[in-house]
Design a protein around this motif. Structure first.
Motif, PDB file in Angstrom:
ATOM      1  N   SER A 271       0.646  -1.290  -0.212  1.00 45.39           N
ATOM      2  CA  SER A 271       0.042  -0.007   0.025  1.00 45.39           C
ATOM      3  C   SER A 271       1.102   0.890  -0.117  1.00 45.39           C
ATOM      4  CB  SER A 271      -1.195  -0.330   1.233  1.00 45.39           C
ATOM      5  OG  SER A 271      -0.349  -0.763   2.017  1.00 45.39           O
ATOM      6  N   ARG A 272       2.403   0.858  -0.209  1.00 41.56           N
ATOM      7  CA  ARG A 272       2.944   1.908   0.326  1.00 41.56           C
ATOM      8  C   ARG A 272       3.421   2.582  -0.883  1.00 41.56           C
ATOM      9  NH1 ARG A 272       7.191   0.690   4.160  1.00 41.56           N
ATOM     10  NH2 ARG A 272       6.724  -1.399   3.111  1.00 41.56           N
ATOM     11  N   TYR A 273       2.984   1.802  -2.195  1.00 43.23           N
ATOM     12  CA  TYR A 273       3.907   1.379  -3.505  1.00 43.23           C
ATOM     13  C   TYR A 273       2.634   2.056  -4.581  1.00 43.23           C
ATOM     14  CZ  TYR A 273       6.449   0.294  -7.809  1.00 43.23           C
ATOM     15  OH  TYR A 273       6.856  -0.038  -8.447  1.00 43.23           O
ATOM     16  N   LEU A 274       3.369   2.683  -5.538  1.00 41.08           N
ATOM     17  CA  LEU A 274       2.279   3.189  -6.478  1.00 41.08           C
ATOM     18  C   LEU A 274       3.362   3.347  -8.020  1.00 41.08           C
ATOM     19  CD1 LEU A 274      -0.170   4.520  -7.022  1.00 41.08           C
ATOM     20  CD2 LEU A 274       0.550   7.019  -6.843  1.00 41.08           C
ATOM     21  N   PHE A 275       2.548   2.932  -8.916  1.00 45.87           N
ATOM     22  CA  PHE A 275       3.441   3.030  -9.877  1.00 45.87           C
ATOM     23  C   PHE A 275       2.921   3.227 -11.382  1.00 45.87           C
ATOM     24  CE2 PHE A 275       4.124   1.237 -14.878  1.00 45.87           C
ATOM     25  CZ  PHE A 275       5.334   1.847 -14.844  1.00 45.87           C
ATOM     26  N   VAL A 276       3.474   5.243 -11.550  1.00 45.87           N
ATOM     27  CA  VAL A 276       2.778   6.129 -12.795  1.00 45.87           C
ATOM     28  C   VAL A 276       3.585   5.119 -13.703  1.00 45.87           C
ATOM     29  CG1 VAL A 276       2.753   7.883 -13.600  1.00 45.87           C
ATOM     30  CG2 VAL A 276       2.164   7.549 -10.751  1.00 45.87           C
ATOM     31  N   HIS A 277       3.134   4.904 -15.003  1.00 47.99           N
ATOM     32  CA  HIS A 277       3.481   5.061 -15.717  1.00 47.99           C
ATOM     33  C   HIS A 277       3.578   5.830 -16.854  1.00 47.99           C
ATOM     34  CE1 HIS A 277       3.491   2.163 -20.325  1.00 47.99           C
ATOM     35  NE2 HIS A 277       4.079   3.287 -20.035  1.00 47.99           N
ATOM     36  N   GLY A 278       5.077   7.181 -16.862  1.00 47.39           N
ATOM     37  CA  GLY A 278       4.747   7.950 -17.964  1.00 47.39           C
ATOM     38  C   GLY A 278       5.940   8.339 -18.487  1.00 47.39           C
ATOM     39  N   ASP A 279       6.280   9.433 -19.024  1.00 45.65           N
ATOM     40  CA  ASP A 279       7.892  10.179 -19.302  1.00 45.65           C
ATOM     41  C   ASP A 279       8.313  11.138 -18.537  1.00 45.65           C
ATOM     42  OD1 ASP A 279       9.927  10.834 -21.116  1.00 45.65           O
ATOM     43  OD2 ASP A 279       9.517  10.215 -22.326  1.00 45.65           O
ATOM     44  N   ILE A 280       9.589  11.438 -17.537  1.00 47.11           N
ATOM     45  CA  ILE A 280      10.512  12.680 -17.590  1.00 47.11           C
ATOM     46  C   ILE A 280      10.379  13.611 -18.118  1.00 47.11           C
ATOM     47  CG2 ILE A 280      11.411  11.392 -15.426  1.00 47.11           C
ATOM     48  CD1 ILE A 280      14.218  12.021 -17.233  1.00 47.11           C
ATOM     49  N   GLY A 281       9.923  13.519 -19.616  1.00 46.63           N
ATOM     50  CA  GLY A 281      10.252  14.431 -20.222  1.00 46.63           C
ATOM     51  C   GLY A 281       8.683  15.349 -20.587  1.00 46.63           C
ATOM     52  N   ASN A 282       7.518  14.575 -19.512  1.00 47.37           N
ATOM     53  CA  ASN A 282       6.166  15.441 -19.851  1.00 47.37           C
ATOM     54  C   ASN A 282       5.797  15.860 -18.874  1.00 47.37           C
ATOM     55  OD1 ASN A 282       3.609  15.487 -20.125  1.00 47.37           O
ATOM     56  ND2 ASN A 282       3.432  12.944 -20.277  1.00 47.37           N
ATOM     57  N   ARG A 283       6.194  17.640 -19.240  1.00 43.22           N
ATOM     58  CA  ARG A 283       5.790  18.546 -18.214  1.00 43.22           C
ATOM     59  C   ARG A 283       4.330  18.363 -17.624  1.00 43.22           C
ATOM     60  NH1 ARG A 283       7.636  23.654 -16.628  1.00 43.22           N
ATOM     61  NH2 ARG A 283       6.393  24.033 -14.516  1.00 43.22           N
ATOM     62  N   ASP A 284       3.075  18.185 -18.244  1.00 41.11           N
ATOM     63  CA  ASP A 284       1.966  18.137 -17.466  1.00 41.11           C
ATOM     64  C   ASP A 284       2.010  17.454 -16.350  1.00 41.11           C
ATOM     65  OD1 ASP A 284       1.570  20.501 -18.930  1.00 41.11           O
ATOM     66  OD2 ASP A 284       0.416  19.575 -20.376  1.00 41.11           O
ATOM     67  N   LEU A 285       2.693  15.827 -16.752  1.00 43.05           N
ATOM     68  CA  LEU A 285       2.270  14.705 -16.234  1.00 43.05           C
ATOM     69  C   LEU A 285       3.256  14.911 -14.545  1.00 43.05           C
ATOM     70  CD1 LEU A 285       1.679  10.945 -16.592  1.00 43.05           C
ATOM     71  CD2 LEU A 285       3.811  11.874 -15.010  1.00 43.05           C
ATOM     72  N   ILE A 286       3.811  15.881 -15.156  1.00 38.07           N
ATOM     73  CA  ILE A 286       5.111  15.746 -13.840  1.00 38.07           C
ATOM     74  C   ILE A 286       4.175  17.061 -12.543  1.00 38.07           C
ATOM     75  CG2 ILE A 286       7.739  15.955 -12.646  1.00 38.07           C
ATOM     76  CD1 ILE A 286       6.978  14.026 -15.115  1.00 38.07           C
ATOM     77  N   ASP A 287       3.991  17.718 -13.517  1.00 39.42           N
ATOM     78  CA  ASP A 287       3.274  18.995 -12.941  1.00 39.42           C
ATOM     79  C   ASP A 287       1.994  18.383 -12.150  1.00 39.42           C
ATOM     80  OD1 ASP A 287       4.839  20.968 -13.369  1.00 39.42           O
ATOM     81  OD2 ASP A 287       3.562  21.408 -14.741  1.00 39.42           O
ATOM     82  N   ASP A 288       1.409  17.500 -12.232  1.00 34.60           N
ATOM     83  CA  ASP A 288       0.022  17.126 -11.582  1.00 34.60           C
ATOM     84  C   ASP A 288       0.636  16.083 -11.176  1.00 34.60           C
ATOM     85  OD1 ASP A 288      -1.808  18.394 -13.331  1.00 34.60           O
ATOM     86  OD2 ASP A 288      -2.264  16.738 -14.758  1.00 34.60           O
ATOM     87  N   LEU A 289       1.678  15.319 -11.477  1.00 29.67           N
ATOM     88  CA  LEU A 289       1.879  13.918  -9.871  1.00 29.67           C
ATOM     89  C   LEU A 289       2.835  15.327  -9.036  1.00 29.67           C
ATOM     90  CD1 LEU A 289       2.303  11.048 -10.165  1.00 29.67           C
ATOM     91  CD2 LEU A 289       5.037  11.059 -11.036  1.00 29.67           C
ATOM     92  N   LEU A 290       3.009  15.624  -8.963  1.00 27.63           N
ATOM     93  CA  LEU A 290       3.714  17.079  -7.865  1.00 27.63           C
ATOM     94  C   LEU A 290       2.668  17.488  -7.115  1.00 27.63           C
ATOM     95  CD1 LEU A 290       6.749  18.407  -9.111  1.00 27.63           C
ATOM     96  CD2 LEU A 290       7.143  16.388  -8.119  1.00 27.63           C
ATOM     97  N   LYS A 291       1.410  18.344  -8.092  1.00 28.65           N
ATOM     98  CA  LYS A 291       0.227  18.335  -7.024  1.00 28.65           C
ATOM     99  C   LYS A 291      -0.665  17.512  -6.565  1.00 28.65           C
ATOM    100  CE  LYS A 291      -0.757  22.920 -10.096  1.00 28.65           C
ATOM    101  NZ  LYS A 291      -1.003  22.247 -11.193  1.00 28.65           N
ATOM    102  N   ARG A 292      -0.729  16.748  -6.940  1.00 30.17           N
ATOM    103  CA  ARG A 292      -1.134  14.868  -6.661  1.00 30.17           C
ATOM    104  C   ARG A 292      -0.591  14.483  -5.204  1.00 30.17           C
ATOM    105  NH1 ARG A 292      -1.984  12.184 -10.685  1.00 30.17           N
ATOM    106  NH2 ARG A 292      -1.181  10.328 -10.417  1.00 30.17           N
ATOM    107  N   GLU A 293       0.588  14.066  -5.912  1.00 30.85           N
ATOM    108  CA  GLU A 293       1.555  13.273  -4.341  1.00 30.85           C
ATOM    109  C   GLU A 293       2.259  13.907  -3.355  1.00 30.85           C
ATOM    110  OE1 GLU A 293       0.573  10.344  -4.769  1.00 30.85           O
ATOM    111  OE2 GLU A 293      -0.527   9.983  -5.726  1.00 30.85           O
ATOM    112  N   LYS A 294       2.134  15.065  -3.938  1.00 31.32           N
ATOM    113  CA  LYS A 294       3.017  16.098  -2.419  1.00 31.32           C
ATOM    114  C   LYS A 294       4.239  15.385  -1.479  1.00 31.32           C
ATOM    115  CE  LYS A 294      -0.631  19.215  -1.826  1.00 31.32           C
ATOM    116  NZ  LYS A 294      -1.117  18.715  -2.617  1.00 31.32           N
ATOM    117  N   PRO A 295       5.297  14.998  -2.934  1.00 33.61           N
ATOM    118  CA  PRO A 295       6.841  14.427  -2.443  1.00 33.61           C
ATOM    119  C   PRO A 295       7.568  14.869  -1.930  1.00 33.61           C
ATOM    120  CG  PRO A 295       7.219  15.180  -4.799  1.00 33.61           C
ATOM    121  CD  PRO A 295       5.521  15.364  -4.869  1.00 33.61           C
ATOM    122  N   ASP A 296       8.325  14.511  -1.145  1.00 40.69           N
ATOM    123  CA  ASP A 296       9.090  15.144   0.492  1.00 40.69           C
ATOM    124  C   ASP A 296      10.373  15.510  -1.105  1.00 40.69           C
ATOM    125  OD1 ASP A 296       7.485  15.991   2.571  1.00 40.69           O
ATOM    126  OD2 ASP A 296       7.423  13.704   2.414  1.00 40.69           O
TER     127      ASP A 296
END
Ligand code: NAD
Ligand code: DAU
Length: 351
Positions: free
Chosen positions: A52-77
């Motif tokens: 339950s502490r693991y989440l896989f997201v299929h995507g490219d580090i070059g995809n700006r919109d996807l990274i922006d959304d991911l950071l907003k949603r998951e709020k990594p430290d």
């Protein structure tokens, strides 16, 4: 709970890092962003898929919109950037993908990270880099954190470029960034395009063992778990903007390493069906273009600042690695699929 965004976590080192975070620590949640190239394999993390502490997201580090959304949603430290094209030989035959992922991809991650921090979030960015940025050594000396960058292959140049961007984002925008430069890793789940797993898998099948040039190039080998422990420590405990060299104090000529592997396999499995020792499979082939002669890391800084030292000597680590490949021949057969056979033919038939 601290949330860590790991990129490239289905690859060799990234998957070992995620396994370490989830098995040895209870206070990390991991998001794994991976685009699943030929080197990314969901089977590398089968046993933790349901954690339950693991989440896989299929995507490219070059995809700006996807990274922006991911950071907003998951709020990594923390963000730990492993995602890369990582094989020197492929960078010589096809450098474009290396520029795209290793430079433009890292730039995109940094831009998204900058926007995230500017919006008030507290987060650190660890760039997982390589000793190859320093170029090649002669018979003497070591790479220090202060050694000037002098990359020789398109792969090394792309990693050096990314390191420069990370450094500049700290200097200019005062972002909390870190860089590690590590020597050659080996261990479980390494894709068999790299020296050690390639030699193990060929030796198991009785195929030629292609040693480049005179086999006297030297690498400084580090067991992957030791690297992952160093990364966890740097991520958590290093002062901002630090750079750390990470290495195994395990220098060896390629030819000696291949002979060591052959002898270990002969001891375990007996000789080849026709009675020959596996060393007889060694075949010297045309050299890698621009082949770096020697890498060797001085890892005193990380020892003195953070108390990290490698725990696994080369002979022990090699035995554990051979054990793993012998126990996981199904994994090995699956990754050596049609595209691997095509790669192998193109890379080795004309050498
Ligand atoms: P690897 O090739 O095994 O794995 C790379 C992973 O990145 C794969 O899962 C792949 O699918 C993923 N990926 C590639 N492009 C991507 C993209 N655009 N977006 C998202 N994911 C992407 O590599 P590795 O050997 O595990 O190396 C990991 C990192 O460590 C690299 O940055 C490499 O430069 C660095 N490094 C490796 C070594 C070594 O000996 N292998 C030593 C020092 C540093
Ligand atoms: O030093 C860190 C780097 O180590 C990482 O940044 C790279 O991602 C990683 O791939 C590795 O680069 P190398 O080029 O050193 O690793 P590789 O396993 O490709 O080769 C190791 C040595 O073995 C090198 O001198 C070339 C030689 N070699 C390699 C292969 C694949 C052979 O002689 N025959 C082979 O078939």
């Amino acid at each position: 709970m601290k949330t860590i965004l790991v990129t490239g976590g289905l690859g060799f080192i990234g998957s070992n890092f995620i396994r370490l975070l989830l098995n040895d620590f209870s206070d990390y949640k991991v998001i794994n962003l991976d685009t699943v190239t030929y080197a990314g394999n969901p089977k590398n993390l089968t046993e933790i898929e349901t954690d339950s502490r693991y989440l896989f997201v299929h995507g490219d580090i070059g995809n700006r919109d996807l990274i922006d959304d991911l950071l907003k949603r998951e709020k990594p430290d923390f963000i730990v950037n492993f995602a890369a094209e990582s094989h020197v030989d492929r960078s010589i035959t096809g450098p474009a993908a290396f520029i795209e992922t290793n430079i433009v991809g890292t730039f995109t991650m940094l831009e998204s990270f900058r926007a995230y921090c500017t919006a008030g979030h507290k987060c650190r960015f660890l760039q997982v880099s390589t000793d190859e940025v320093y170029g090649s050594l002669g018979t003497e000396g070591y790479f220090f954190e202060t050694t000037p960058y002098s990359p020789n292959s398109p792969y090394a140049a792309s990693k050096a470029s990314a390191d420069h961007l990370v450094r500049a984002y700290h200097h200019t925008y005062k972002l909390d960034t870190l860089i590690t430069n590590c020597s050659n890793n080996y261990g479980p789940y390494q894709f068999p395009e790299k020296l050690i797993p390639l030699m193990i898998s060929n030796a198991l099948e009785g195929r030629d063992l292609p040693v480049y040039g005179d086999g006297k190039n030297i690498r400084d080998w580090l067991y992957v778990e030791d690297h992952c422990r160093a990364l966890e420590l740097v991520m958590r405990a290093a002062k901002t903007n630090e750079t750390y060299n990470i290495g195994g104090h395990n220098e060896m000529e390629n030819i000696e390493l291949v002979k060591l592997l052959c002898r270990s396999l002969d001891r375990r499995l007996g000789p080849l069906p026709d009675g020959r020792a596996r060393e007889t499979l060694i075949t010297f082939v045309g050299d890698r273009q621009g082949h770096d002669q020697r890498y060797a890391i001085d890892a005193e800084k990380i020892k003195n600042d953070l108390g990290w030292e490698p725990q696994t000597d080369l002979v022990k680590g090699m035995e554990m690695t051979i054990d793993w490949y012998l126990d996981n021949q199904e994994w090995l057969n699956q990754v050596r699929d049609g595209s691997y056979q095509k790669y192998y033919q193109e890379m080795y038939d004309k050498r």
